[in-house]
Design an enzyme around this catalytic site. Structure first.
Site, PDB file in Angstrom:
ATOM      1  N   SER A  67       9.646 -75.835  -3.227  1.00  0.00           N
ATOM      2  CA  SER A  67       9.576 -76.462  -3.812  1.00  0.00           C
ATOM      3  C   SER A  67       9.467 -77.768  -3.128  1.00  0.00           C
ATOM      4  O   SER A  67      10.236 -78.055  -2.495  1.00  0.00           O
ATOM      5  CB  SER A  67      10.301 -76.271  -5.386  1.00  0.00           C
ATOM      6  OG  SER A  67       9.938 -78.037  -5.761  1.00  0.00           O
ATOM      7  N   GLU A  81      10.985 -80.266  -3.742  1.00  0.00           N
ATOM      8  CA  GLU A  81      12.051 -80.861  -4.937  1.00  0.00           C
ATOM      9  C   GLU A  81      13.124 -80.063  -3.968  1.00  0.00           C
ATOM     10  O   GLU A  81      14.608 -80.734  -3.587  1.00  0.00           O
ATOM     11  CB  GLU A  81      12.266 -79.979  -6.044  1.00  0.00           C
ATOM     12  CG  GLU A  81      11.706 -80.719  -6.998  1.00  0.00           C
ATOM     13  CD  GLU A  81      11.837 -82.180  -7.816  1.00  0.00           C
ATOM     14  OE1 GLU A  81      13.689 -81.596  -8.263  1.00  0.00           O
ATOM     15  OE2 GLU A  81      11.656 -82.798  -8.003  1.00  0.00           O
ATOM     16  N   TYR A  95      18.036 -77.000 -10.260  1.00  0.00           N
ATOM     17  CA  TYR A  95      16.738 -76.532  -9.548  1.00  0.00           C
ATOM     18  C   TYR A  95      16.046 -76.098  -8.415  1.00  0.00           C
ATOM     19  O   TYR A  95      15.732 -75.057  -7.471  1.00  0.00           O
ATOM     20  CB  TYR A  95      15.116 -76.668 -10.675  1.00  0.00           C
ATOM     21  CG  TYR A  95      13.751 -76.004 -10.102  1.00  0.00           C
ATOM     22  CD1 TYR A  95      13.579 -75.508 -10.880  1.00  0.00           C
ATOM     23  CD2 TYR A  95      13.903 -76.964  -9.678  1.00  0.00           C
ATOM     24  CE1 TYR A  95      12.617 -75.140 -10.388  1.00  0.00           C
ATOM     25  CE2 TYR A  95      12.543 -76.723  -8.529  1.00  0.00           C
ATOM     26  CZ  TYR A  95      11.768 -75.709  -8.995  1.00  0.00           C
ATOM     27  OH  TYR A  95       9.876 -75.727  -8.958  1.00  0.00           O
TER      28      TYR A  95
HETATM   29  P1  NAP Z   1       5.701 -72.604 -14.903  1.00  0.00           P
HETATM   30  O1  NAP Z   1       4.478 -73.629 -15.774  1.00  0.00           O
HETATM   31  O2  NAP Z   1       6.679 -73.188 -16.160  1.00  0.00           O
HETATM   32  O3  NAP Z   1       5.679 -71.084 -15.245  1.00  0.00           O
HETATM   33  C1  NAP Z   1       6.634 -70.515 -15.106  1.00  0.00           C
HETATM   34  C2  NAP Z   1       6.200 -69.267 -15.159  1.00  0.00           C
HETATM   35  O4  NAP Z   1       7.871 -67.773 -15.268  1.00  0.00           O
HETATM   36  C3  NAP Z   1       5.561 -68.906 -17.174  1.00  0.00           C
HETATM   37  O5  NAP Z   1       5.208 -67.439 -16.716  1.00  0.00           O
HETATM   38  C4  NAP Z   1       7.508 -68.231 -17.913  1.00  0.00           C
HETATM   39  O6  NAP Z   1       7.284 -66.984 -18.273  1.00  0.00           O
HETATM   40  C5  NAP Z   1       7.932 -67.059 -15.559  1.00  0.00           C
HETATM   41  N1  NAP Z   1       9.261 -67.078 -15.722  1.00  0.00           N
HETATM   42  C6  NAP Z   1      10.234 -67.513 -16.040  1.00  0.00           C
HETATM   43  N2  NAP Z   1      11.711 -66.878 -16.182  1.00  0.00           N
HETATM   44  C7  NAP Z   1      11.433 -66.134 -16.618  1.00  0.00           C
HETATM   45  C8  NAP Z   1      12.253 -64.446 -15.767  1.00  0.00           C
HETATM   46  N3  NAP Z   1      13.587 -64.502 -15.753  1.00  0.00           N
HETATM   47  N4  NAP Z   1      11.129 -63.543 -15.683  1.00  0.00           N
HETATM   48  C9  NAP Z   1      10.070 -64.066 -15.641  1.00  0.00           C
HETATM   49  N5  NAP Z   1       9.370 -64.703 -15.211  1.00  0.00           N
HETATM   50  C10 NAP Z   1       9.766 -65.637 -16.002  1.00  0.00           C
HETATM   51  O7  NAP Z   1       5.559 -73.046 -14.201  1.00  0.00           O
HETATM   52  P2  NAP Z   1       4.605 -73.358 -12.814  1.00  0.00           P
HETATM   53  O8  NAP Z   1       4.193 -75.220 -12.780  1.00  0.00           O
HETATM   54  O9  NAP Z   1       3.098 -72.285 -13.176  1.00  0.00           O
HETATM   55  O10 NAP Z   1       4.905 -73.422 -11.276  1.00  0.00           O
HETATM   56  C11 NAP Z   1       4.875 -71.959 -10.849  1.00  0.00           C
HETATM   57  C12 NAP Z   1       5.657 -71.821  -9.439  1.00  0.00           C
HETATM   58  O11 NAP Z   1       5.871 -72.958  -8.878  1.00  0.00           O
HETATM   59  C13 NAP Z   1       7.121 -72.133 -10.111  1.00  0.00           C
HETATM   60  O12 NAP Z   1       8.128 -71.105  -8.942  1.00  0.00           O
HETATM   61  C14 NAP Z   1       7.762 -73.439  -9.999  1.00  0.00           C
HETATM   62  O13 NAP Z   1       9.022 -73.541  -9.760  1.00  0.00           O
HETATM   63  C15 NAP Z   1       6.878 -73.012  -8.742  1.00  0.00           C
HETATM   64  N6  NAP Z   1       6.392 -74.729  -8.479  1.00  0.00           N
HETATM   65  C16 NAP Z   1       6.137 -75.757  -9.080  1.00  0.00           C
HETATM   66  C17 NAP Z   1       4.698 -76.603  -8.588  1.00  0.00           C
HETATM   67  C18 NAP Z   1       4.393 -77.521  -9.566  1.00  0.00           C
HETATM   68  O14 NAP Z   1       3.931 -78.855  -9.251  1.00  0.00           O
HETATM   69  N7  NAP Z   1       3.524 -77.172 -10.963  1.00  0.00           N
HETATM   70  C19 NAP Z   1       5.675 -76.650  -7.508  1.00  0.00           C
HETATM   71  C20 NAP Z   1       6.444 -76.607  -6.472  1.00  0.00           C
HETATM   72  C21 NAP Z   1       6.664 -74.807  -7.133  1.00  0.00           C
HETATM   73  P3  NAP Z   1       6.950 -67.439 -19.669  1.00  0.00           P
HETATM   74  O15 NAP Z   1       5.457 -67.771 -19.887  1.00  0.00           O
HETATM   75  O16 NAP Z   1       7.688 -66.261 -20.497  1.00  0.00           O
HETATM   76  O17 NAP Z   1       7.965 -68.895 -19.897  1.00  0.00           O
HETATM   77  O1  G4F Z   2       7.764 -84.476 -14.592  1.00  0.00           O
HETATM   78  P1  G4F Z   2       8.562 -83.837 -13.986  1.00  0.00           P
HETATM   79  O2  G4F Z   2       9.299 -83.392 -14.625  1.00  0.00           O
HETATM   80  O3  G4F Z   2       8.956 -82.600 -12.207  1.00  0.00           O
HETATM   81  P2  G4F Z   2       9.268 -82.772 -11.038  1.00  0.00           P
HETATM   82  O4  G4F Z   2      10.925 -83.122 -11.801  1.00  0.00           O
HETATM   83  O5  G4F Z   2       8.844 -83.622 -10.016  1.00  0.00           O
HETATM   84  O6  G4F Z   2       9.223 -81.477 -10.879  1.00  0.00           O
HETATM   85  C1  G4F Z   2       8.101 -80.467 -10.879  1.00  0.00           C
HETATM   86  O7  G4F Z   2       7.750 -80.782  -9.484  1.00  0.00           O
HETATM   87  C2  G4F Z   2       8.314 -80.004  -8.428  1.00  0.00           C
HETATM   88  C3  G4F Z   2       7.573 -80.520  -7.759  1.00  0.00           C
HETATM   89  O8  G4F Z   2       8.554 -81.376  -6.699  1.00  0.00           O
HETATM   90  C4  G4F Z   2       8.504 -78.014  -8.652  1.00  0.00           C
HETATM   91  F1  G4F Z   2       8.926 -77.891  -7.905  1.00  0.00           F
HETATM   92  C5  G4F Z   2       8.671 -78.270 -10.346  1.00  0.00           C
HETATM   93  O9  G4F Z   2       9.115 -76.887 -10.771  1.00  0.00           O
HETATM   94  C6  G4F Z   2       7.967 -79.280 -11.326  1.00  0.00           C
HETATM   95  O10 G4F Z   2       7.102 -79.037 -11.521  1.00  0.00           O
HETATM   96  O11 G4F Z   2       9.091 -85.468 -13.265  1.00  0.00           O
HETATM   97  C7  G4F Z   2       9.032 -86.019 -12.379  1.00  0.00           C
HETATM   98  C8  G4F Z   2       9.430 -87.199 -12.024  1.00  0.00           C
HETATM   99  C9  G4F Z   2      10.894 -87.150 -12.609  1.00  0.00           C
HETATM  100  O12 G4F Z   2      11.250 -87.974 -11.366  1.00  0.00           O
HETATM  101  C10 G4F Z   2      11.924 -87.605 -13.619  1.00  0.00           C
HETATM  102  O13 G4F Z   2      12.293 -88.295 -13.731  1.00  0.00           O
HETATM  103  O14 G4F Z   2       8.709 -88.194 -13.553  1.00  0.00           O
HETATM  104  C11 G4F Z   2      10.154 -88.453 -14.421  1.00  0.00           C
HETATM  105  N1  G4F Z   2      10.557 -89.103 -15.031  1.00  0.00           N
HETATM  106  C12 G4F Z   2      10.549 -89.850 -16.066  1.00  0.00           C
HETATM  107  N2  G4F Z   2      10.361 -89.674 -17.649  1.00  0.00           N
HETATM  108  C13 G4F Z   2      10.136 -87.759 -16.360  1.00  0.00           C
HETATM  109  C14 G4F Z   2      10.159 -88.620 -17.514  1.00  0.00           C
HETATM  110  N3  G4F Z   2      10.191 -86.252 -16.173  1.00  0.00           N
HETATM  111  C15 G4F Z   2       9.919 -85.916 -17.880  1.00  0.00           C
HETATM  112  N4  G4F Z   2      10.176 -84.418 -17.307  1.00  0.00           N
HETATM  113  N5  G4F Z   2      10.620 -85.834 -18.523  1.00  0.00           N
HETATM  114  C16 G4F Z   2      10.414 -87.668 -19.080  1.00  0.00           C
HETATM  115  O15 G4F Z   2      10.667 -87.947 -20.236  1.00  0.00           O
END
Ligand code: NAP
Ligand code: G4F
Length: 342
Positions: free
Chosen positions: A128, A130, A152
Site C-alpha cells: 500500500s 500508506e 496498518y
Molecule cells: P476490503 O474491501 O476491506 O477487503 C478486505 C478483505 O479482507 C475482505 O474480504 C475481508 O473479509 C478480508 N479479511 C480481513 N481480515 C481477514 C482475515 N483475518 N482472514 C481472512 N480474510 C480477512 O479491502 P480492499 O479495498 O479490497 O483492499 C484489498 C487489499 O489491498 C487489502 O489488503 C488492503 O489493505 C490493500 N490495499 C487497498 C487499497 C485501496 O485503496 N483499496 C490500496 C492499497 C492496498 P470480510 O469480508 O469477512 O471482512
Molecule cells: O478513505 P480513507 O480511510 O483511506 P486511507 O486512509 O488513505 O487508506 C486507504 O488507502 C490506502 C492506500 O493508500 C489503503 F492501503 C488502505 O487500505 C485504505 O484503502 O481516508 C482517506 C483520507 C485520510 O487522510 C483520512 O484522514 O480521508 C481522510 N478522512 C477525512 N474524513 C476520512 C474521513 N477518512 C475516513 N475513512 N472517514 C472520514 O470521515
C-alpha cells in the site's frame, strides 16, 4: 491448461473485481472466506456459481496450508487484511495479525507446498501507498523509502519485506503491488470517498441531512479499483517477480472529491459537511502522489478513470441504492399507516 488462482479477501472490494477479471480470462478461481455472524459475500454473489469458496482465516496457518494443498493454485493473490487505517489505531494487534503475520503464514504455506510438490506458485502481495506515510519525497516511486504512520502501514511494511525476502531466499515468484488509493461503487462505506458519495445520494433524496468528516485537507492519488486489479494480474504474468507502484499520478484533496460529488447533484458541500474530531487520526498521512512509470512501461498498464469520473460513477451508483432505500422506507410507512388505521 486453465490457470488456477486463490484469492484471499475475495469478499472485499478488490477481491470481487479481481475474481471477475480472472474468470473472464478463463481461470479456475478459488476464494478464501472467513466465517462471520452475517453473510459477507454480497460483492461476489453474482459469481458464486463460478468461484469455489473455502472457509479459512489468515490467522489460521493450518487452514491456509490445507487450502493451498487441495486447490494447488498457480497464482495466489493476498488481498485479505483489516484495511481501514483509522480503525488500525483502535485495533492494532488484529490489524497486524492479518496485515503482517497473515502474509507470513501464507508465504510459509506456499513455501511448504512448493518444496514438497515442486509446483511453482506465484504470489501477489497487496502492498500500500500508506507505507510512504510521512512522505520523504514526492511523487513516490518504488525507490522512495517508507515512513509508515499507522499500525496498518507498519504491518504492510512487514509484509512488503517478507515478500521480498521469500523471493530472494526461496526463489518464490513473489511480487508487491504498491497500490495507491482505489475506489469504486463497491468500496466499504467507512472509507472517505464512499462515505461521501453515500451521503450525497441520501441527502439528495432527503434521507440524511449532513455528513461528519475528519481531515478534508488530506490529499490522495485516487484511481478506480476495476483498473487496478488488471495491474495485479499483469504482475504475475511477468517472467521475473518485482515490485510496482500503481497510481494515476494526480493528487486531489478530500475537499476536491467533495466538490465533484456534491456538485454532480447540484449541491454545495459547505452546506452539509460537519468537521468532527472523532474522525481525525493520531498521525495522519497528508499527501500521496504516485509515480507509476515502471508499471506503465513494464506492464503496459495505465489507468482509465480519473478522479472526477470516479466520483460521478460512485454517486450514480449510490443514487440507485438510495432510491431503493427510500422505496422500502415509504413501503414501511404505508404499512404503518395501514396498521394504525386498521
Ligand atoms: P476490503 O474491501 O476491506 O477487503 C478486505 C478483505 O479482507 C475482505 O474480504 C475481508 O473479509 C478480508 N479479511 C480481513 N481480515 C481477514 C482475515 N483475518 N482472514 C481472512 N480474510 C480477512 O479491502 P480492499 O479495498 O479490497 O483492499 C484489498 C487489499 O489491498 C487489502 O489488503 C488492503 O489493505 C490493500 N490495499 C487497498 C487499497 C485501496 O485503496 N483499496 C490500496 C492499497 C492496498 P470480510 O469480508 O469477512 O471482512
Ligand atoms: O478513505 P480513507 O480511510 O483511506 P486511507 O486512509 O488513505 O487508506 C486507504 O488507502 C490506502 C492506500 O493508500 C489503503 F492501503 C488502505 O487500505 C485504505 O484503502 O481516508 C482517506 C483520507 C485520510 O487522510 C483520512 O484522514 O480521508 C481522510 N478522512 C477525512 N474524513 C476520512 C474521513 N477518512 C475516513 N475513512 N472517514 C472520514 O470521515
Amino acid at each position: 491448461m486453465a490457470k488456477t488462482a486463490l484469492i484471499t479477501g475475495l469478499t472485499g472490494q478488490d477481491g470481487s473485481y479481481l475474481a471477475e477479471r480472472l474468470l473472464e480470462l478463463g481461470y479456475e478461481v478459488h476464494g478464501l472466506v472467513r466465517r462471520g455472524s452475517t453473510i459477507t459475500t454480497h460483492r461476489v454473489d453474482h459469481l458464486l456459481e463460478r468461484v469455489a469458496i473455502h472457509y479459512g482465516d489468515l490467522s489460521d496457518g493450518p487452514s491456509l496450508r490445507r487450502i493451498i494443498e487441495t486447490t494447488r493454485p498457480t497464482e495466489v493473490y493476498n488481498l485479505a487484511a483489516q484495511s481501514h487505517v483509522g480503525i488500525s489505531f483502535e485495533s492494532p494487534l488484529q490489524t497486524c495479525d492479518s496485515g503482517a503475520l497473515g502474509t507470513l503464514r501464507l508465504l510459509e504455506a506456499i513455501r511448504d507446498v512448493q518444496d514438497r510438490t515442486g509446483q511453482q506458485i506465484r504470489f501477489y502481495q497487496a502492498s500500500s501507498s500508506e507505507m510512504y506515510g510521512k512522505v520523504v519525497e514526492t511523487p513516490q516511486s518504488e525507490a522512495t523509502p517508507f515512513y509508515p504512520r499507522s499500525p496498518y502501514a507498519v504491518g504492510k511494511v512487514f509484509s512488503y519485506w517478507m515478500t521480498v525476502n521469500y523471493r530472494e531466499a526461496y526463489g518464490i515468484h513473489a511480487s508487491n503491488g504498491i497500490l495507491f488509493n482505489h475506489e469504486s461503487p463497491r468500496r466499504g462505506e467507512n472509507f472517505v470517498t464512499r462515505k461521501i458519495t453515500r451521503a450525497v445520494a441520501r441527502i439528495k433524496l432527503g434521507l440524511q441531512t449532513e455528513v461528519r468528516l475528519g481531515n478534508i485537507d488530506a490529499k490522495r492519488d485516487w484511481g478506480y479499483a476495476g483498473d487496478y486489479v488488471e495491474a495485479m494480474h499483469l504482475m504475475l504474468q511477468q517472467p521475473e517477480a518485482d515490485d510496482y507502484v500503481v497510481a494515476t499520478g494526480k493528487t486531489y484533496a478530500v475537499r476536491d472529491f467533495l466538490e465533484y460529488a456534491f456538485g454532480h447533484v447540484g449541491l454545495d458541500y459547505n452546506d452539509f459537511v460537519v468537521i468532527d474530531p472523532r474522525f481525525f487520526r493520531p498521525t495522519e498521512v497528508d499527501l500521496l502522489l504516485g509515480d507509476s512509470s515502471k508499471a506503465r512501461r513494464k506492464l503496459n498498464w495505465q489507468p482509465k478513470v480519473d478522479c472526477q469520473q470516479l466520483a460521478i460513477m460512485m454517486v450514480e451508483a449510490d443514487l440507485e441504492l438510495a432510491h431503493r432505500e427510500k422505496t422500502l422506507l415509504n413501503a414501511g410507512k404505508g404499512f404503518e399507516r395501514y396498521r394504525a388505521a386498521a
